[in-house]
Each structure stands twice: as structure tokens, then as C-alpha cells.
Motif scaffolding. Structure first.
Motif, PDB file in Angstrom:
ATOM      1  N   MET A   2       3.290   8.124   1.938  1.00  0.00           N
ATOM      2  CA  MET A   2       3.019   9.544   1.724  1.00  0.00           C
ATOM      3  C   MET A   2       2.118  10.087   2.823  1.00  0.00           C
ATOM      4  O   MET A   2       2.301  11.202   3.309  1.00  0.00           O
ATOM      5  CB  MET A   2       2.360   9.739   0.356  1.00  0.00           C
ATOM      6  CG  MET A   2       3.220   9.300  -0.817  1.00  0.00           C
ATOM      7  SD  MET A   2       4.808  10.186  -0.882  1.00  0.00           S
ATOM      8  CE  MET A   2       4.226  11.863  -1.139  1.00  0.00           C
ATOM      9  N   GLU A   3       1.159   9.273   3.235  1.00  0.00           N
ATOM     10  CA  GLU A   3       0.203   9.718   4.247  1.00  0.00           C
ATOM     11  C   GLU A   3       0.808   9.711   5.648  1.00  0.00           C
ATOM     12  O   GLU A   3       0.469  10.555   6.483  1.00  0.00           O
ATOM     13  CB  GLU A   3      -1.028   8.803   4.211  1.00  0.00           C
ATOM     14  CG  GLU A   3      -1.787   8.841   2.887  1.00  0.00           C
ATOM     15  CD  GLU A   3      -2.787   7.700   2.773  1.00  0.00           C
ATOM     16  OE1 GLU A   3      -2.875   6.885   3.723  1.00  0.00           O
ATOM     17  OE2 GLU A   3      -3.472   7.614   1.739  1.00  0.00           O
ATOM     18  N   HIS A  35       0.863  -1.184   0.000  1.00  0.00           N
ATOM     19  CA  HIS A  35       0.000   0.000   0.000  1.00  0.00           C
ATOM     20  C   HIS A  35       0.903   1.240   0.000  1.00  0.00           C
ATOM     21  O   HIS A  35       1.040   1.916   1.016  1.00  0.00           O
ATOM     22  CB  HIS A  35      -0.905  -0.021   1.239  1.00  0.00           C
ATOM     23  CG  HIS A  35      -2.003   0.985   1.188  1.00  0.00           C
ATOM     24  ND1 HIS A  35      -3.043   0.933   0.299  1.00  0.00           N
ATOM     25  CD2 HIS A  35      -2.217   2.106   1.935  1.00  0.00           C
ATOM     26  CE1 HIS A  35      -3.859   1.943   0.495  1.00  0.00           C
ATOM     27  NE2 HIS A  35      -3.372   2.684   1.481  1.00  0.00           N
ATOM     28  N   PRO A  36       1.530   1.572  -1.149  1.00  0.00           N
ATOM     29  CA  PRO A  36       2.533   2.635  -1.217  1.00  0.00           C
ATOM     30  C   PRO A  36       2.053   4.003  -0.745  1.00  0.00           C
ATOM     31  O   PRO A  36       2.855   4.806  -0.251  1.00  0.00           O
ATOM     32  CB  PRO A  36       2.911   2.671  -2.703  1.00  0.00           C
ATOM     33  CG  PRO A  36       2.560   1.315  -3.214  1.00  0.00           C
ATOM     34  CD  PRO A  36       1.352   0.896  -2.445  1.00  0.00           C
ATOM     35  N   SER A  37       0.771   4.277  -0.884  1.00  0.00           N
ATOM     36  CA  SER A  37       0.274   5.592  -0.477  1.00  0.00           C
ATOM     37  C   SER A  37       0.436   5.820   1.023  1.00  0.00           C
ATOM     38  O   SER A  37       0.425   6.966   1.492  1.00  0.00           O
ATOM     39  CB  SER A  37      -1.194   5.765  -0.877  1.00  0.00           C
ATOM     40  OG  SER A  37      -2.013   4.816  -0.209  1.00  0.00           O
ATOM     41  N   SER A  38       0.618   4.740   1.786  1.00  0.00           N
ATOM     42  CA  SER A  38       0.764   4.891   3.235  1.00  0.00           C
ATOM     43  C   SER A  38       2.033   5.650   3.593  1.00  0.00           C
ATOM     44  O   SER A  38       2.070   6.369   4.596  1.00  0.00           O
ATOM     45  CB  SER A  38       0.766   3.520   3.920  1.00  0.00           C
ATOM     46  OG  SER A  38       1.861   2.732   3.468  1.00  0.00           O
ATOM     47  N   TYR A  40       4.379   9.367   6.474  1.00  0.00           N
ATOM     48  CA  TYR A  40       5.839   9.264   6.363  1.00  0.00           C
ATOM     49  C   TYR A  40       6.571   9.647   7.640  1.00  0.00           C
ATOM     50  O   TYR A  40       7.621   9.071   7.954  1.00  0.00           O
ATOM     51  CB  TYR A  40       6.341  10.103   5.179  1.00  0.00           C
ATOM     52  CG  TYR A  40       6.245  11.594   5.361  1.00  0.00           C
ATOM     53  CD1 TYR A  40       7.310  12.327   5.868  1.00  0.00           C
ATOM     54  CD2 TYR A  40       5.083  12.273   5.010  1.00  0.00           C
ATOM     55  CE1 TYR A  40       7.227  13.702   6.035  1.00  0.00           C
ATOM     56  CE2 TYR A  40       4.985  13.646   5.176  1.00  0.00           C
ATOM     57  CZ  TYR A  40       6.057  14.359   5.682  1.00  0.00           C
ATOM     58  OH  TYR A  40       5.962  15.714   5.847  1.00  0.00           O
TER      59      TYR A  40
END
Length: 280
Positions: free
Chosen positions: A192-193, A187-190, A195
Motif C-alpha cells: 500500500m505504501e 509486511h503487507p502494508s508495504s 505500490y
């Protein structure tokens, strides 16, 4: 029971059945435990997985399975059952591999337990939901998950280095970091959310892992584990350990030259390379 909870239930049930068999049958127990010599010498690699389904006591088993039950739902519901299983077994194997590396010269070392896999699930949950609250049994207080994660990593680093008990803190730490990294990859967006809390947790762990890979002799200093294993080894064993560590350092320097050129070397690295060449 929802479809989401079935995988967790099956893991818990299987672990209870196998652990109970291990409680009752010593030959079965020792056939599947994590043992350094059995894995490195006899190539019995299945122990990297089977040891995660055995436990030393009912308390050990219940605590691990209760922790798995508490943290599994969010991860399984958010990522799906297959990815949840990938995290679980990645943490189990990754934690044991770190333990295998740290204890590779200690042929009497053995361990069991699902803690590495459970830590992977817990830290995957922290990576995905760092603001969720984590409480402690029977205590009316709770903390954000990322605070718990940072504290746990720092404590594990201290415990691995001090080695003041028989708990497999290295497998816990390895499983935790693997679980967090795999969850982020899934879940790569995690990243960014979340970091900031993720970096707070990952950074000390990454530094520690770098140190134990490149400078393993710094791991155990003036503690019971060090005294028991390193002060009783033969001169030949000490020589082989030192030779292996020196070769690792030279390999790292040569790899750096290959990728970045001679100009990238520090004065210390140049001196180490010159000293090695003189011996040769």
C-alpha cells in the motif's frame, strides 16, 4: 556486533568456509554444485541449497558477500532474524528452481553461487525501502532503490534471453522476485505504501515468467546458448520438447475451460484444442 548482525555474519562466515573448501577440493566442489542431471535424474535436491554456499572464485565470493553485508542490516532489523533467513533461503531455492526449469533439457548445465539469495535480500530491501539511495563502487552517483531494481530486472530479462555469458541471470531474477514477494507477504502494508515502484518492478518480471512457463521455446533465439543446445539435439529430442510444450498449452486451455467455461476461450485457443483433438 549487535544481535541483528549475527545471522548475517554467520551466513557470510559459513559461505566463506564452504567456498574455500570448494576452492581447495574439486571432489567436494562437484559433490554440491547445482547440476541439472544430478537433480532431475538422481533426485539430489540438496544441491538446490548447497550450491549457494560455493563460488567459482574469490572475486565471485567477495562480491556476493559484500552485497549481502550492505543490504542485510535493514531487512534483518526491520523484519527480524527468522524472517530474514526465510527470505534468504527462499531466494536461494526459488532462483535455482527457475534456473532448473529453464535449463531442464540441458543436462550439462551447472552453476554455483549465493547470488539468488543475495538478490532476494536486495529486492526485499527495495520492496520495503524503495526510496533509499543505491550507489555504485567508486562512482559519485546514486539512484533510488526502485530505479536500480527496475533496471536490474530489465537487464536480467535481456541477459536470460540473449545468454551471451556464463552468468546465472535466471537464478538472479528468480531470487530477486521471490525476495520481493516474500517481503511483501511478511509486511503487507508495504504494497500500500510503495505500490507504484513495486508494480513497476514486478510487472515486467511477471510477464517474462509467464512467457517462459507457457512459451518456453521463445526463450532462446539466435544466440550462442541456443545454437549450442538446440541445433545439436536429435530429432527425437526435438519431438519430445515440442510434445511437452504442446501438452502444457492444452493443459492450460483445459484448466481454463474447467474454471471459466468454453465461452472464455479465444479463437486461437479453440483452434489449438481442435487441432490437438484431430491428432488424437
Amino acid at each position: 556486533m549487535s544481535d541483528i548482525g549475527i545471522i548475517t555474519f554467520l551466513l557470510i562466515a559459513l559461505t566463506f568456509v564452504i567456498s574455500y573448501r570448494g576452492f581447495k577440493d574439486q571432489s567436494f566442489y562437484y559433490k554440491y554444485t547445482f547440476e541439472i542431471d544430478k537433480i532431475l535424474i538422481y533426485k539430489d535436491y540438496k544441491r538446490l541449497i548447497t550450491s549457494g554456499f560455493l563460488h567459482i572464485s574469490w572475486m565471485h565470493l567477495i562480491f556476493n558477500m559484500l552485497s549481502l553485508y550492505i543490504f542485510s542490516y535493514n531487512v534483518e532489523a526491520y523484519l527480524g532474524s527468522f524472517k530474514f533467513l526465510v527470505i534468504y533461503f527462499s531466494g536461494l531455492i526459488g532462483g535455482n528452481l527457475l534456473s532448473l526449469f529453464i535449463h531442464r533439457y540441458h543436462d550439462d548445465y551447472s552453476a554455483v553461487g549465493a547470488s539468488g539469495a543475495v538478490c532476494a535480500v536486495i529486492f526485499a530491501s527495495i520492496a520495503l525501502f524503495p526510496s533509499m539511495q543505491i550507489g555504485f563502487f567508486l562512482l559519485p552517483i546514486s539512484f533510488p532503490a526502485w530505479v536500480y531494481g527496475l533496471g536490474y530486472v530489465l537487464f536480467s530479462i535481456y541477459a536470460v534471453r540473449s545468454r551471451k555469458d556464463n552468468v546465472g541471470h535466471d537464478a538472479h531474477l528468480g531470487g530477486a522476485i521471490i525476495g520481493m514477494v516474500v517481503a511483501i507477504l511478511m509486511h503487507p502494508s508495504s504494497i500500500m505504501e510503495n505500490y507504484r515502484p513495486i508494480l513497476l518492478i514486478i510487472t515486467p518480471a511477471a510477464v517474462f515468467l509467464y512467457i517462459i512457463i507457457t512459451r518456453p521455446h521463445l526463450l532462446f533465439v539466435d544466440n550462442n546458448f541456443f545454437n549450442r543446445h538446440y541445433r545439436n539435439v536429435t530429432i527425437d529430442q526435438k519431438y519430445n520438447i515440442a510434445k511437452h510444450e504442446t501438452q502444457q498449452e492444452i493443459d492450460r486451455i483445459l484448466d481454463k475451460i474447467n474454471t471459466k467455461g468454453m465461452a472464455s476461450l479465444t479463437a486461437k485457443e479453440r483452434k489449438a484444442l481442435e487441432k490437438f483433438a484431430e491428432k488424437k
